[in-house]
Design an enzyme around this catalytic site. Structure first.
Site, mmCIF file in Angstrom:
data_model
loop_
_atom_site.group_PDB
_atom_site.id
_atom_site.type_symbol
_atom_site.label_atom_id
_atom_site.label_comp_id
_atom_site.label_asym_id
_atom_site.label_seq_id
_atom_site.Cartn_x
_atom_site.Cartn_y
_atom_site.Cartn_z
ATOM 1 N N SER A 176 4.440 -3.632 8.319
ATOM 2 C CA SER A 176 4.897 -2.549 8.865
ATOM 3 C C SER A 176 4.647 -2.691 10.457
ATOM 4 O O SER A 176 3.986 -3.407 10.776
ATOM 5 C CB SER A 176 4.063 -1.220 8.438
ATOM 6 O OG SER A 176 4.341 -1.149 6.963
HETATM 7 N N1 SAH Z 1 1.032 -2.164 3.835
HETATM 8 C C1 SAH Z 1 1.962 -3.510 4.057
HETATM 9 C C2 SAH Z 1 3.344 -3.071 4.281
HETATM 10 C C3 SAH Z 1 4.094 -4.051 3.043
HETATM 11 S S1 SAH Z 1 5.991 -3.248 2.661
HETATM 12 C C4 SAH Z 1 1.459 -4.344 5.129
HETATM 13 O O1 SAH Z 1 0.373 -3.913 5.955
HETATM 14 O O2 SAH Z 1 1.905 -5.488 5.078
HETATM 15 C C5 SAH Z 1 5.767 -2.447 1.233
HETATM 16 C C6 SAH Z 1 5.075 -3.320 0.013
HETATM 17 O O3 SAH Z 1 5.201 -2.310 -1.172
HETATM 18 C C7 SAH Z 1 6.116 -4.471 -0.284
HETATM 19 O O4 SAH Z 1 5.091 -5.462 -0.231
HETATM 20 C C8 SAH Z 1 6.558 -4.166 -1.648
HETATM 21 O O5 SAH Z 1 6.643 -5.174 -2.520
HETATM 22 C C9 SAH Z 1 5.612 -3.212 -2.161
HETATM 23 N N2 SAH Z 1 5.936 -2.239 -3.164
HETATM 24 C C10 SAH Z 1 7.292 -1.713 -3.425
HETATM 25 N N3 SAH Z 1 7.122 -0.934 -4.503
HETATM 26 C C11 SAH Z 1 6.104 -1.073 -5.109
HETATM 27 C C12 SAH Z 1 5.319 -0.499 -6.186
HETATM 28 N N4 SAH Z 1 5.936 0.392 -7.107
HETATM 29 N N5 SAH Z 1 3.861 -0.793 -6.362
HETATM 30 C C13 SAH Z 1 3.155 -1.433 -5.699
HETATM 31 N N6 SAH Z 1 3.868 -2.126 -4.559
HETATM 32 C C14 SAH Z 1 5.076 -1.964 -4.109
#
Ligand code: SAH
Length: 209
Positions: free
Chosen positions: A59
């Site tokens: 993000s």
């Molecule tokens: N907080 C992260 C942002 C990653 S983007 C950071 O600091 O880098 C969002 C993430 O949510 C992705 O890695 C995706 O695989 C995950 N995601 C999407 N749907 C999900 C679900 N149902 N349960 C767990 N993770 C999920």
């Protein structure tokens, strides 16, 4: 070199409206470049989202700061994060003093983050699973943060919030989500505030493999 770049990033985020000094301190101290793909490390302290493994993104720092500030984390509070991704947001939550539970549906990211964070001194509890369901056996939580774009607010997450607790979740379609700040004010009552538009990768159901 990275420290000077982080200081500039902190000032940029402050200028965009983040006022919580604890949040700014956390952004100023976590080495974001270590969470990024080597192709993008030179952009680590630019205020933008960047691709990570499995087609996901780390993000934008401002978004991380905004969600973290909205949670108003106090020391030792139980915090659930849905969407571990790179683990950067989880590290920030640990730095804020939270007792952090983080869940990811992509195995490669779950493995990457659970290997990296302990080397930096951060030890959230990592889970490989579907965050739509939350973590019923580890709740209820003081705070819940969803870092992927949802089309609706998953009921299990509302149920796993303590009374007085806060859930921060972007809700919308694939192009744009509205950041919702949801507070549980009694067993059955919640308040909801809309805090502007953001763009996240989608929250998906089930596991990746
Ligand atoms: N907080 C992260 C942002 C990653 S983007 C950071 O600091 O880098 C969002 C993430 O949510 C992705 O890695 C995706 O695989 C995950 N995601 C999407 N749907 C999900 C679900 N149902 N349960 C767990 N993770 C999920």
């Amino acid at each position: 070199m990275h420290q000077g770049m982080r200081r500039k990033l902190v000032e940029e985020i402050r200028n965009k409206g983040i006022t919580d000094e604890r949040v700014l301190e956390a952004i100023g101290s976590i080495p974001r470049h270590l969470f990024m793909d080597s192709t993008f490390v030179q952009f680590a302290y630019i205020d933008k989202a960047f691709p990570i493994a499995a087609g996901q993104t780390i993000s934008q720092p401002y978004t991380v700061a905004f969600q973290t500030e909205s949670l108003q984390i106090k020391k030792f509070e139980r915090v659930l994060e849905v969407g571990t991704g790179s683990g950067y947001q989880a590290a920030i939550l640990c730095r804020m003093g939270g007792s952090v539970y983080t869940i990811e549906r992509q195995k490669s990211l779950y493995e990457f983050a659970s290997n990296l964070l302990p080397t930096l001194g951060y030890r959230p509890h990592f889970f490989y699973g579907d965050g739509y369901l939350g973590l019923p056996t580890y709740g209820p939580f003081d705070k819940i943060i969803v870092t992927a774009g949802a089309t609706f607010v998953p009921e299990p997450l509302k149920q796993q919030l303590k009374i007085g607790g806060i859930l921060v979740i972007p809700v919308g379609n694939n192009q744009l989500q509205i950041m919702k700040i949801i507070k549980r004010i009694s067993e059955k009552e919640y308040t909801e505030e809309d805090k502007g538009g953001f763009v996240f990768v989608p929250l998906l159901t089930g596991l990746s493999d």
